[in-house]
Design a protein around this motif. Structure first.
Motif, PDB file in Angstrom:
ATOM      1  N   GLU A 173       0.816  -1.216   0.000  1.00 38.05           N
ATOM      2  CA  GLU A 173       0.000   0.000   0.000  1.00 38.05           C
ATOM      3  C   GLU A 173       0.850   1.267   0.000  1.00 38.05           C
ATOM      4  OE1 GLU A 173      -2.437  -0.387   3.430  1.00 38.05           O
ATOM      5  OE2 GLU A 173      -3.703  -1.979   2.579  1.00 38.05           O
ATOM      6  N   HIS A 174       2.154   1.107   0.273  1.00 41.28           N
ATOM      7  CA  HIS A 174       3.018   2.269   0.435  1.00 41.28           C
ATOM      8  C   HIS A 174       4.173   2.343  -0.568  1.00 41.28           C
ATOM      9  CE1 HIS A 174       0.918   1.956   4.293  1.00 41.28           C
ATOM     10  NE2 HIS A 174       1.150   3.240   4.450  1.00 41.28           N
ATOM     11  N   VAL A 175       4.520   1.231  -1.202  1.00 39.16           N
ATOM     12  CA  VAL A 175       5.644   1.227  -2.144  1.00 39.16           C
ATOM     13  C   VAL A 175       5.272   0.423  -3.382  1.00 39.16           C
ATOM     14  CG1 VAL A 175       7.380   1.469  -0.323  1.00 39.16           C
ATOM     15  CG2 VAL A 175       6.711  -0.819  -1.089  1.00 39.16           C
ATOM     16  N   SER A 176       6.080   0.587  -4.427  1.00 38.00           N
ATOM     17  CA  SER A 176       5.825  -0.128  -5.681  1.00 38.00           C
ATOM     18  C   SER A 176       6.336  -1.558  -5.663  1.00 38.00           C
ATOM     19  CB  SER A 176       6.473   0.631  -6.850  1.00 38.00           C
ATOM     20  OG  SER A 176       5.909   1.914  -6.993  1.00 38.00           O
ATOM     21  N   VAL A 177       7.472  -1.791  -4.976  1.00 40.24           N
ATOM     22  CA  VAL A 177       8.093  -3.115  -4.991  1.00 40.24           C
ATOM     23  C   VAL A 177       8.465  -3.531  -3.575  1.00 40.24           C
ATOM     24  CG1 VAL A 177      10.014  -4.514  -5.851  1.00 40.24           C
ATOM     25  CG2 VAL A 177       9.017  -2.753  -7.313  1.00 40.24           C
ATOM     26  N   VAL A 178       8.074  -4.744  -3.203  1.00 38.11           N
ATOM     27  CA  VAL A 178       8.455  -5.332  -1.907  1.00 38.11           C
ATOM     28  C   VAL A 178       9.424  -6.474  -2.189  1.00 38.11           C
ATOM     29  CG1 VAL A 178       7.674  -6.507   0.177  1.00 38.11           C
ATOM     30  CG2 VAL A 178       6.249  -4.715  -0.862  1.00 38.11           C
ATOM     31  N   MET A 179      10.691  -6.268  -1.813  1.00 42.28           N
ATOM     32  CA  MET A 179      11.742  -7.264  -2.031  1.00 42.28           C
ATOM     33  C   MET A 179      12.065  -7.967  -0.721  1.00 42.28           C
ATOM     34  SD  MET A 179      14.377  -4.827  -4.118  1.00 42.28           S
ATOM     35  CE  MET A 179      13.760  -3.583  -5.272  1.00 42.28           C
ATOM     36  N   THR A 180      12.623  -9.171  -0.852  1.00 38.76           N
ATOM     37  CA  THR A 180      13.049  -9.874   0.352  1.00 38.76           C
ATOM     38  C   THR A 180      14.277 -10.720   0.079  1.00 38.76           C
ATOM     39  OG1 THR A 180      12.257 -11.177   2.243  1.00 38.76           O
ATOM     40  CG2 THR A 180      11.647 -11.969   0.047  1.00 38.76           C
ATOM     41  N   TRP A 181      14.990 -11.027   1.153  1.00 35.56           N
ATOM     42  CA  TRP A 181      16.182 -11.882   1.121  1.00 35.56           C
ATOM     43  C   TRP A 181      16.298 -12.542   2.497  1.00 35.56           C
ATOM     44  CZ3 TRP A 181      16.617  -7.378   3.700  1.00 35.56           C
ATOM     45  CH2 TRP A 181      17.546  -7.293   4.733  1.00 35.56           C
ATOM     46  N   PRO A 182      17.108 -13.600   2.654  1.00 39.84           N
ATOM     47  CA  PRO A 182      17.735 -14.397   1.606  1.00 39.84           C
ATOM     48  C   PRO A 182      16.766 -15.468   1.128  1.00 39.84           C
ATOM     49  CG  PRO A 182      18.468 -15.173   3.765  1.00 39.84           C
ATOM     50  CD  PRO A 182      17.512 -14.037   4.012  1.00 39.84           C
ATOM     51  N   VAL A 183      16.714 -15.662  -0.169  1.00 41.79           N
ATOM     52  CA  VAL A 183      15.827 -16.682  -0.755  1.00 41.79           C
ATOM     53  C   VAL A 183      16.716 -17.616  -1.557  1.00 41.79           C
ATOM     54  CG1 VAL A 183      13.768 -17.113  -2.135  1.00 41.79           C
ATOM     55  CG2 VAL A 183      13.985 -14.958  -0.884  1.00 41.79           C
ATOM     56  N   ASN A 184      17.247 -18.635  -0.874  1.00 40.70           N
ATOM     57  CA  ASN A 184      18.267 -19.471  -1.494  1.00 40.70           C
ATOM     58  C   ASN A 184      17.859 -20.928  -1.665  1.00 40.70           C
ATOM     59  OD1 ASN A 184      20.110 -17.384  -1.903  1.00 40.70           O
ATOM     60  ND2 ASN A 184      20.934 -17.578   0.161  1.00 40.70           N
ATOM     61  N   ASP A 185      16.587 -21.247  -1.426  1.00 42.03           N
ATOM     62  CA  ASP A 185      16.087 -22.576  -1.783  1.00 42.03           C
ATOM     63  C   ASP A 185      14.631 -22.443  -2.215  1.00 42.03           C
ATOM     64  OD1 ASP A 185      14.186 -23.233   0.465  1.00 42.03           O
ATOM     65  OD2 ASP A 185      16.025 -23.041   1.649  1.00 42.03           O
ATOM     66  N   LEU A 186      14.129 -23.475  -2.855  1.00 45.01           N
ATOM     67  CA  LEU A 186      12.812 -23.388  -3.481  1.00 45.01           C
ATOM     68  C   LEU A 186      11.679 -23.364  -2.459  1.00 45.01           C
ATOM     69  CD1 LEU A 186      13.323 -25.694  -6.590  1.00 45.01           C
ATOM     70  CD2 LEU A 186      13.531 -23.196  -6.417  1.00 45.01           C
ATOM     71  N   ASP A 187      11.888 -23.963  -1.302  1.00 43.77           N
ATOM     72  CA  ASP A 187      10.848 -23.897  -0.269  1.00 43.77           C
ATOM     73  C   ASP A 187      10.661 -22.466   0.219  1.00 43.77           C
ATOM     74  OD1 ASP A 187      10.331 -26.595  -0.397  1.00 43.77           O
ATOM     75  OD2 ASP A 187      11.677 -27.113   1.266  1.00 43.77           O
ATOM     76  N   VAL A 188      11.758 -21.779   0.446  1.00 43.93           N
ATOM     77  CA  VAL A 188      11.661 -20.379   0.864  1.00 43.93           C
ATOM     78  C   VAL A 188      11.060 -19.541  -0.256  1.00 43.93           C
ATOM     79  CG1 VAL A 188      12.964 -18.339   1.608  1.00 43.93           C
ATOM     80  CG2 VAL A 188      13.591 -20.608   2.467  1.00 43.93           C
ATOM     81  N   LEU A 189      11.433 -19.843  -1.497  1.00 44.77           N
ATOM     82  CA  LEU A 189      10.855 -19.123  -2.635  1.00 44.77           C
ATOM     83  C   LEU A 189       9.341 -19.287  -2.660  1.00 44.77           C
ATOM     84  CD1 LEU A 189      11.074 -17.517  -5.271  1.00 44.77           C
ATOM     85  CD2 LEU A 189      11.440 -19.709  -6.458  1.00 44.77           C
ATOM     86  N   GLY A 196       3.308 -12.749  -1.230  1.00 43.45           N
ATOM     87  CA  GLY A 196       2.999 -11.663  -2.148  1.00 43.45           C
ATOM     88  C   GLY A 196       4.144 -10.725  -2.465  1.00 43.45           C
ATOM     89  N   VAL A 197       5.393 -11.127  -2.193  1.00 41.87           N
ATOM     90  CA  VAL A 197       6.515 -10.245  -2.502  1.00 41.87           C
ATOM     91  C   VAL A 197       6.650 -10.086  -4.018  1.00 41.87           C
ATOM     92  CG1 VAL A 197       7.720 -10.934  -0.407  1.00 41.87           C
ATOM     93  CG2 VAL A 197       8.286 -12.054  -2.573  1.00 41.87           C
ATOM     94  N   THR A 198       7.256  -8.987  -4.429  1.00 46.21           N
ATOM     95  CA  THR A 198       7.442  -8.729  -5.866  1.00 46.21           C
ATOM     96  C   THR A 198       8.911  -8.552  -6.239  1.00 46.21           C
ATOM     97  OG1 THR A 198       6.891  -6.407  -5.358  1.00 46.21           O
ATOM     98  CG2 THR A 198       5.158  -7.782  -6.323  1.00 46.21           C
ATOM     99  N   GLY A 199       9.811  -8.944  -5.334  1.00 53.59           N
ATOM    100  CA  GLY A 199      11.234  -8.947  -5.628  1.00 53.59           C
ATOM    101  C   GLY A 199      11.923 -10.009  -4.807  1.00 53.59           C
ATOM    102  N   VAL A 200      12.636 -10.938  -5.461  1.00 49.81           N
ATOM    103  CA  VAL A 200      13.305 -12.048  -4.786  1.00 49.81           C
ATOM    104  C   VAL A 200      14.809 -11.872  -4.941  1.00 49.81           C
ATOM    105  CG1 VAL A 200      13.743 -14.537  -4.856  1.00 49.81           C
ATOM    106  CG2 VAL A 200      11.397 -13.667  -5.052  1.00 49.81           C
ATOM    107  N   ILE A 201      15.514 -11.743  -3.812  1.00 47.31           N
ATOM    108  CA  ILE A 201      16.961 -11.554  -3.800  1.00 47.31           C
ATOM    109  C   ILE A 201      17.607 -12.880  -3.423  1.00 47.31           C
ATOM    110  CG2 ILE A 201      18.864 -10.244  -2.797  1.00 47.31           C
ATOM    111  CD1 ILE A 201      16.788  -8.069  -2.075  1.00 47.31           C
ATOM    112  N   SER A 202      18.425 -13.407  -4.331  1.00 46.11           N
ATOM    113  CA  SER A 202      18.974 -14.746  -4.123  1.00 46.11           C
ATOM    114  C   SER A 202      20.419 -14.818  -4.598  1.00 46.11           C
ATOM    115  CB  SER A 202      18.137 -15.788  -4.879  1.00 46.11           C
ATOM    116  OG  SER A 202      18.657 -17.094  -4.684  1.00 46.11           O
ATOM    117  N   ASP A 203      21.191 -15.696  -3.919  1.00 43.56           N
ATOM    118  CA  ASP A 203      22.546 -16.020  -4.355  1.00 43.56           C
ATOM    119  C   ASP A 203      22.560 -17.198  -5.329  1.00 43.56           C
ATOM    120  OD1 ASP A 203      24.286 -14.387  -2.322  1.00 43.56           O
ATOM    121  OD2 ASP A 203      22.767 -15.374  -1.104  1.00 43.56           O
TER     122      ASP A 203
END
Length: 216
Positions: A173-189, A196-203
């Motif tokens: 409701e307040h920003v255009s993109v909600v990113m998160t980390w760390p997303v380094n396996d498929l279960d977390v993804l 509902g995140v719209t940005g996935v930060i992964s190694d």
């Protein structure tokens, strides 16, 4: 659309090229100011000691270091970079803003960091999209207060342990993109996409590849 963001891939030219070959949406790099020079690296300096370090890894301080200007000039793909500006110093953001302006890099960039005054110092540039980061509960509480008052940034980058559906909904409701980390396996993804995140930060390349596949 969910952005696939290659964590730390911009800390080396080889990493940048590999991430571009993978077709990610954003390449993240860690920007440090050292003796007046903007460097991209994950390793940290050790004061007067002659090495860089992180979690048991040691590298000679005299080894060549990649400069931010060098990274940007080497880009041949029109990469959207996310510059994670390090250090609790507002002048760090000012230095990056000056380099972007004077160096003629006027393509869009994301400017991210946990020291928000540094990111605010870059927000006047029309091609900079500010992203405020929160790593812990205290920072998350501050982030909610900041977003409630404004000015609102382009996006946020929040550690996945701080997110649930209600939090993600409120952030959207307040920003255009909600990113998160760390997303380094498929279960977390699967978990963060369900939130509902719209940005996935992964190694991990395989995680980023799945993000791209699901976005098609």
């Amino acid at each position: 659309m969910v952005l696939a963001i290659a964590h730390r891939a911009g800390n080396s030219l080889a990493g940048m090229h590999a991430a571009n070959e993978l077709g990610v949406d954003v390449i993240e790099c860690d920007v440090h100011t050292y003796r007046g020079r903007l460097e991209v690296r994950h390793l940290r300096t050790a004061g007067p000691l002659p090495f860089l370090w992180d979690k048991g890894e040691l590298v000679s301080a005299s080894a060549p270091r990649l400069g931010l200007q060098e990274l940007l000039e080497a880009d041949q793909h029109g990469t959207l970079f996310m510059l994670d500006v390090k250090g609790p110093w507002t002048w760090a953001g000012r230095n990056v803003a000056r380099m972007l302006h004077d160096g003629g890099h006027h393509r869009p960039v994301l400017a991210c960091g946990r020291w928000w005054p540094s990111i605010d110092a870059m927000a006047h540039l029309p091609y900079v999209r500010p992203v405020l980061s929160a790593r812990n509960r205290l920072e998350m509480a501050r982030l909610r207060r900041r977003l409630s008052r404004g000015p609102r940034p382009y996006g946020v980058s929040v550690h996945c342990s701080l997110l649930d559906r209600d939090v993600v909904r409120w952030l959207h409701e307040h920003v255009s993109v909600v990113m998160t980390w760390p997303v380094n396996d498929l279960d977390v993804l699967d978990h963060v996409l369900d939130l509902g995140v719209t940005g996935v930060i992964s190694d991990e390349d395989h995680v980023l590849a799945v993000v791209k596949t699901r976005a098609e």
